[in-house]
Design an enzyme around this catalytic site. Sequence first.
Site, PDB file in Angstrom:
ATOM      1  N   GLU A 188      42.340  23.423 -18.209  1.00  0.00           N
ATOM      2  CA  GLU A 188      43.447  23.528 -17.255  1.00  0.00           C
ATOM      3  C   GLU A 188      43.119  24.486 -16.117  1.00  0.00           C
ATOM      4  O   GLU A 188      43.460  24.232 -14.953  1.00  0.00           O
ATOM      5  CB  GLU A 188      44.726  23.982 -17.968  1.00  0.00           C
ATOM      6  N   ASP A 321      40.890  10.930 -21.798  1.00  0.00           N
ATOM      7  CA  ASP A 321      40.966  10.321 -20.475  1.00  0.00           C
ATOM      8  C   ASP A 321      39.933  10.765 -19.447  1.00  0.00           C
ATOM      9  O   ASP A 321      39.074   9.997 -19.004  1.00  0.00           O
ATOM     10  CB  ASP A 321      42.378  10.468 -19.912  1.00  0.00           C
ATOM     11  N   THR A 538      40.397  15.566 -11.342  1.00  0.00           N
ATOM     12  CA  THR A 538      41.459  14.955 -12.135  1.00  0.00           C
ATOM     13  C   THR A 538      42.825  15.573 -11.866  1.00  0.00           C
ATOM     14  O   THR A 538      43.833  15.086 -12.375  1.00  0.00           O
ATOM     15  CB  THR A 538      41.116  15.010 -13.638  1.00  0.00           C
TER      16      THR A 538
END
Length: 582
Positions: A188, A321, A538
Amino acid sequence: MARRSSSSSRWRYLHPAYYLKRPKRLAFLFIVFVVATFAVWDRQSLVREHEAEITKLQEQLNRLQDQLRNAGDSKQLREDSTHTTDKVTHNDNVWESEIDPINDQRREKVKEAMLHAWNSYVKYAWGQDELQPQTKNGVNSFGGLGATLVDSLDTLYIMGLKDEFQKAREWVATSLDFNKDYVASVFETTIRVVGGLLSAYDLSGDKIFLEKAKDIADRLLPAWDTPTGIPYNRINLAHGNPHNHGWTGGESILADSGTEQLEFIALSQRTGDPKYQQKAEKVIRQLQKTYPSDGLLPIYINPHSGAAASYSTVTFGAMGDSFYEYLLKVWIQGNKTDAVKHYREMWETSMEGLLSLIRKSTPSSFSYICEKNGGSLSNKMDELACFVPGMLALGSSGYGSEKAEKILSLSKELVWTCYNFYQSTPTKLAGENYFFHDGQDMSVGTSWNILRPETVESLVYLWRFTGNKTYQEWGWNIFQAFEKNSRIDSGYVGLKDVNTGVKDNMMQSFFLAETLKYLYLLFSPPSVISFDEWVFNTEAHPLKITPRNDKVENDEGAEAKPQSKAVIRPFGRKQGRISDHN
């Protein structure tokens, strides 16, 4: 007979019996009370109306200021287009992108939404990670790194919100401090903070962003100090001590370990220090050694042995993903040259595996991506997996014409399914995941919506690669659903349940970083942040594609000939206002 004192005479007016014996005075007193009550109520109503009028005028003033601020840019954009069309070529498809009034109006509506979200954050949560709009306060979900602010930098810049960008830049320069006793997610922090800072640097050229990106990356680097180079996923920003989540059994997560390559390669390119790129690329080389024939990796990997946990799920949704996304995008970032050829090869292998997970619902034939557990398939698809249609469209051009058409066709089928994730609920907003049943098509599983961007992201790619304006219409419908269900006076909130519309109390930072940015680009000319010159991480942070000049390693690890530099076209003034500082 004793006389009453003057004070006693005054007190008699407070006794009810006095007025009962004098009905005229009682009536007069009642009239006075009614008039006074009406006057007070009327004044309060006037105050409320005045406050509402002030708020309305302030919003109008903000819009006028924004229009004045960008009038020159809009005029230039229209002049450059000469009110005609801009021909765009992708995959041998030539189509015309007309700068029309509808797109202009929609783009301005999205910009106004960004201003509303940003101003709410500034007012109630400045400097904190995220805004809780219902309670009008900030929370530090990521250790107090100003996540929403850093995530918003490039969105503000791209939209031409120069004053807001400058205010955020000053906070970064004077208040952003990473020396915190906080255990951060490496993933993150990389995609939001490192990516956000690097994108702001690439767009503005302001070195303060690069300095801050290097600072936080240096604090994350010890996470890669494992026997295999596969990183631990958590680290204390002040003290180090990298480790993994307890709930993974000590394993590293696939997406968390394979979604730092774009940012760390870019950081090495910008600073000239190869250590970031070396750490990130070693992960891919390690995974390549035992890459499965179908290219589908389970979501848990042992950082000590490099072995994938066969018992764990294979998914293009949560925790899997973005690993597959970055295989393709690092190849693009690397100018599609020999030094990054293995990324493309691994990605193509994984896409063959993806094809084995595709199923169709009945009766409506919605294509969807299954999850795999051991040898069995689960008819479940996360909304997070809705990035896949965009990824397929982006990667289709690397195939031969026949295969490219097949991949692009699958992309179109999947984005139709994702759009119906939205259209199938009463609020027209998608749930977190969906289950597919024979004869019943799809049903929402986890029913919250937290303002996610993946479907809109794919719509941008499909629109740019096909020129089909249907994708713009779908995006506009999704935007209107957000406006109807998620917008409140103090920001935007998610929904606890897309069936009932009950609101939550969080404005996710990625709503400003991704959802609104992709919506803005959906109604902008394709030359604004061109896919030929930028690659998105992303978290939707665009990174400038620059030449790689490293040496290629062969399979034995020996150095090969230096890689030639690719020709990068300059980002001209006619291609959008973001070029002003390039």
